[in-house]
Motif scaffolding. Structure first.
Motif, PDB file in Angstrom:
ATOM      1  N   GLU A 102       0.843  -1.194   0.000  1.00  0.00           N
ATOM      2  CA  GLU A 102       0.000   0.000   0.000  1.00  0.00           C
ATOM      3  C   GLU A 102       0.881   1.247   0.000  1.00  0.00           C
ATOM      4  O   GLU A 102       1.809   1.362   0.790  1.00  0.00           O
ATOM      5  CB  GLU A 102      -0.922  -0.008   1.212  1.00  0.00           C
ATOM      6  N   GLY A 103       0.564   2.179  -0.864  1.00  0.00           N
ATOM      7  CA  GLY A 103       1.335   3.420  -0.925  1.00  0.00           C
ATOM      8  C   GLY A 103       2.677   3.283  -1.593  1.00  0.00           C
ATOM      9  O   GLY A 103       3.490   4.192  -1.553  1.00  0.00           O
ATOM     10  N   ALA A 104       2.928   2.128  -2.233  1.00  0.00           N
ATOM     11  CA  ALA A 104       4.220   1.919  -2.891  1.00  0.00           C
ATOM     12  C   ALA A 104       4.121   2.279  -4.367  1.00  0.00           C
ATOM     13  O   ALA A 104       3.089   2.072  -5.006  1.00  0.00           O
ATOM     14  CB  ALA A 104       4.671   0.472  -2.734  1.00  0.00           C
ATOM     15  N   THR A 105       5.199   2.818  -4.879  1.00  0.00           N
ATOM     16  CA  THR A 105       5.303   3.095  -6.316  1.00  0.00           C
ATOM     17  C   THR A 105       6.252   2.077  -6.919  1.00  0.00           C
ATOM     18  O   THR A 105       7.457   2.112  -6.673  1.00  0.00           O
ATOM     19  CB  THR A 105       5.832   4.519  -6.573  1.00  0.00           C
ATOM     20  N   VAL A 106       5.701   1.138  -7.676  1.00  0.00           N
ATOM     21  CA  VAL A 106       6.514   0.104  -8.292  1.00  0.00           C
ATOM     22  C   VAL A 106       7.026   0.625  -9.624  1.00  0.00           C
ATOM     23  O   VAL A 106       6.236   1.056 -10.473  1.00  0.00           O
ATOM     24  CB  VAL A 106       5.705  -1.197  -8.491  1.00  0.00           C
ATOM     25  N   ASN A 107       8.343   0.621  -9.792  1.00  0.00           N
ATOM     26  CA  ASN A 107       8.941   1.187 -11.003  1.00  0.00           C
ATOM     27  C   ASN A 107       8.424   0.487 -12.248  1.00  0.00           C
ATOM     28  O   ASN A 107       8.184   1.094 -13.278  1.00  0.00           O
ATOM     29  CB  ASN A 107      10.470   1.093 -10.937  1.00  0.00           C
ATOM     30  N   SER A 108       8.291  -0.830 -12.169  1.00  0.00           N
ATOM     31  CA  SER A 108       7.759  -1.601 -13.287  1.00  0.00           C
ATOM     32  C   SER A 108       7.217  -2.908 -12.752  1.00  0.00           C
ATOM     33  O   SER A 108       7.897  -3.582 -11.977  1.00  0.00           O
ATOM     34  CB  SER A 108       8.836  -1.893 -14.335  1.00  0.00           C
ATOM     35  N   LYS A 109       5.991  -3.258 -13.126  1.00  0.00           N
ATOM     36  CA  LYS A 109       5.445  -4.530 -12.663  1.00  0.00           C
ATOM     37  C   LYS A 109       5.938  -5.692 -13.508  1.00  0.00           C
ATOM     38  O   LYS A 109       5.650  -6.839 -13.208  1.00  0.00           O
ATOM     39  CB  LYS A 109       3.912  -4.472 -12.651  1.00  0.00           C
ATOM     40  N   ASN A 110       6.660  -5.380 -14.572  1.00  0.00           N
ATOM     41  CA  ASN A 110       7.330  -6.425 -15.338  1.00  0.00           C
ATOM     42  C   ASN A 110       8.740  -6.574 -14.790  1.00  0.00           C
ATOM     43  O   ASN A 110       9.555  -5.665 -14.932  1.00  0.00           O
ATOM     44  CB  ASN A 110       7.377  -6.069 -16.825  1.00  0.00           C
ATOM     45  N   PRO A 111       9.041  -7.691 -14.155  1.00  0.00           N
ATOM     46  CA  PRO A 111      10.353  -7.828 -13.513  1.00  0.00           C
ATOM     47  C   PRO A 111      11.473  -7.927 -14.542  1.00  0.00           C
ATOM     48  O   PRO A 111      11.258  -8.280 -15.698  1.00  0.00           O
ATOM     49  CB  PRO A 111      10.214  -9.141 -12.730  1.00  0.00           C
ATOM     50  N   THR A 112      12.681  -7.617 -14.090  1.00  0.00           N
ATOM     51  CA  THR A 112      13.881  -7.752 -14.912  1.00  0.00           C
ATOM     52  C   THR A 112      14.489  -9.120 -14.667  1.00  0.00           C
ATOM     53  O   THR A 112      14.675  -9.530 -13.512  1.00  0.00           O
ATOM     54  CB  THR A 112      14.903  -6.663 -14.554  1.00  0.00           C
ATOM     55  N   LEU A 113      14.797  -9.848 -15.736  1.00  0.00           N
ATOM     56  CA  LEU A 113      15.429 -11.163 -15.599  1.00  0.00           C
ATOM     57  C   LEU A 113      16.916 -10.975 -15.331  1.00  0.00           C
ATOM     58  O   LEU A 113      17.613 -10.299 -16.087  1.00  0.00           O
ATOM     59  CB  LEU A 113      15.224 -11.983 -16.864  1.00  0.00           C
ATOM     60  N   ILE A 114      17.412 -11.542 -14.228  1.00  0.00           N
ATOM     61  CA  ILE A 114      18.829 -11.490 -13.891  1.00  0.00           C
ATOM     62  C   ILE A 114      19.341 -12.905 -13.690  1.00  0.00           C
ATOM     63  O   ILE A 114      18.564 -13.871 -13.693  1.00  0.00           O
ATOM     64  CB  ILE A 114      19.093 -10.645 -12.630  1.00  0.00           C
TER      65      ILE A 114
END
Length: 552
Positions: free
Chosen positions: A462-474
């Protein structure tokens, strides 16, 4: 479940041909003449699992054997049901007769190592490898079961498929091969029979990595001579040859040829004496450009063939180059900004000189402790921090962390997973936490993300800003007796508003042997910036381990 015309993880109607060493070019004919080959198959053994049998693996998980799916040159595949979850999966084992060979230890190690390599090949167009395990002290791989129909059966039913449909499947398998080649693996058995069209998404999925090979691009390989007529390039027919990504390019081009014409190309050795009919001569709907792209992929000389899948796919999806006028404008812009501005050159030179001086002064300043702790953490090289190793035998991983940090291990209970917390020398709150969650069934990375992590991102922040909901594969690592292999993970970054304070967070998620792993690094703006480089070093050192008896 549809069982018609499908056999997802087996070798089907077009058989692999064994070429005797004294006659490396003994193949004749096309698909319609396959029955005329003088095929050699290794002795078939009836030894195997039986329908209705229950098998227990190394992790005490029970599996019901539904049926045998098929046998290849190296393995047997079975459709099974995991008893606890009723989930259908595929299990692949090494054939019994191979265990009697004097070089079986090499076969076993190759089987395990390549399976672990394939686990790192995360793609919607590649069959997922869940786990390497044992049944009755014998090695096995547990894989995803794909419901669908193989491309071979579709083409046999229709005669050919449309250009748009064929290109869609080939581009998807091309993406799969980019991932495979990124692990320095060759598939060596690309063909319509090893491509499943998944239901209900209608996506192409590459299966059957029984011939997958880790290769050194600078060496001449000794060929095992297992191949598929028409799909295998000339270098696979030779006793010794230099293989490369171009080896799979030929087979992928042959698959497109077959998809659009309904005819398998003439076997590569026969093309020395016989001309390959152009795809366009068999299907007038094929354009000149597409015809040329397919023929380029089927060049017999491997060094004149497109050397990578990317280069060959570019021929299929050709776009006009940048216009000469636009090139002229860009060149003029560069000259105006850089070459004609002498003052900028002087300023850039002074900046570079300042960076060099700072780099020269940094080691003594860091070593002598002249800098305060927050500033030292920001500008001093992480390599200057002395590290120690933490090794978790129970949870099968190890990593390095600063020796001045403190760690706290929290045992799992009914309400929370096992946790490992890391504190800085002067910190009251943990800088990083590793959570390990026991899973009741096998998950691929994508399945674990979709079913667990997405719920947290959608409901728990709650109240979070997710930079991208598509994760980066590492890539994390697996350590097998000193050899390093890639293991896929997802990374996501977000900013959380906690009681009016902004918290930065970086989260790494992966799965390994019935467990979900979550590495969380978070802190306020000051702490996050201060310790980020050290946290990244810690994550980079994170390695999974594998029980030694699996590789001995």
């Amino acid at each position: 479940m549809n069982n018609n015309n499908q056999n997802p993880n087996s070798e089907h109607k077009i058989q692999k041909t064994y070429v005797p060493p004294n006659n490396p070019q003994s193949e004749q004919g096309t698909k319609k003449q396959t029955q005329n080959y003088q095929n050699y198959q290794p002795p078939m053994s009836n030894n195997g699992w039986t329908q209705g049998e229950i098998k227990i693996d190394l992790y005490q998980k029970e599996y019901l054997i539904e049926k045998e799916l098929g046998r290849g040159g190296f393995g047997i595949t079975y459709l099974v049901t995991e008893m606890a979850t009723k989930k259908e999966v595929v299990i692949k084992t090494i054939k019994e007769e191979l265990r009697e060979r004097p070089d079986f230890s090499l076969i076993k190690n190759s089987f395990i190592n390549e399976a672990i390599k394939l686990r790192a090949c995360q793609s919607p167009f590649i069959v997922s490898v869940y786990q390497v395990t044992e049944f009755d002290n014998k090695e096995a791989i547990i894989m995803e079961y794909i419901e669908g129909t193989n491309l071979q059966s579709i083409i046999e039913e229709r005669g050919e498929i449309s250009i748009n449909e064929a290109l869609k499947y080939i581009l998807q398998i091309g993406e799969a091969l980019k991932t495979v080649h990124g692990q320095n693996l060759l598939h060596r058995d690309i063909k319509a029979d090893n491509i499943i069209i998944r239901k209900p998404t209608n996506e192409a999925v590459l299966i059957d990595f029984g011939l997958a090979l880790q290769f050194n691009p600078d060496t001449i390989e000794s060929n095992r001579l297992w191949l598929t007529p028409g799909y295998s390039p000339l270098e696979q027919h030779q006793l010794t040859a230099k293989w490369g990504f171009y080896t799979d390019v030929y087979a992928l081009a042959a698959t497109l040829y077959y998809s659009l014409t309904g005819e398998i190309p003439i076997p590569a050795p026969d093309r020395i004496r016989r001309q390959l009919p152009s795809p366009q001569s068999l299907n007038s709907k094929i354009s000149n450009k597409l015809n040329e792209a397919i023929e380029n992929g089927l060049i017999t000389d491997p060094f004149n063939r497109p050397q990578t899948v990317e280069k060959w796919l570019q021929l299929l999806t050709y776009k006009p180059p940048i216009s000469s006028y636009l090139f002229f404008l860009l060149e003029k812009f560069n000259k105006t900004i850089i070459f004609d501005n002498k003052r900028n050159i002087i300023l850039i030179s002074l900046g570079i000189l300042g960076i060099i001086i700072l780099l020269m002064l940094t080691p003594p300043l860091c070593n002598q402790g002249f800098l305060p702790s927050p500033l030292r953490a920001k500008i001093c090289s992480v390599s200057e921090v002395k590290l120690k190793e933490y090794n978790s035998i129970n949870y099968e991983f190890k990593l390095q962390y600063p020796e001045t940090w403190k760690i706290e291990e929290i045992r799992k209970n009914a309400l929370q997973p096992w946790q490992l917390k890391f504190y800085s020398e002067d910190g009251k709150e943990p800088i990083m936490v590793i959570f390990v969650e026991e899973l009741n069934e096998l998950y691929s990375l994508q399945e674990y993300w979709d079913e667990f992590i997405n719920l947290i991102l959608n409901n728990g922040l709650e109240g979070a800003t997710v930079n991208s909901k598509n994760p980066t594969l590492i890539k994390l690592k697996i350590d097998i007796d000193g050899k390093k292999f890639d293991h896929s993970a997802y990374q996501i970054n977000y900013t959380e508003n906690k009681n009016g304070e902004l918290i930065e967070a970086m989260e790494i998620v992966t799965v390994y042997n019935y467990r979900g792993y979550n590495i969380l690094f978070k802190g306020d703006k000051n702490d996050y910036g201060q310790y980020k480089s050290i946290a990244e070093k810690l994550i980079k050192s994170f390695e999974f381990t594998i029980p030694k008896h699996l590789i001995n």
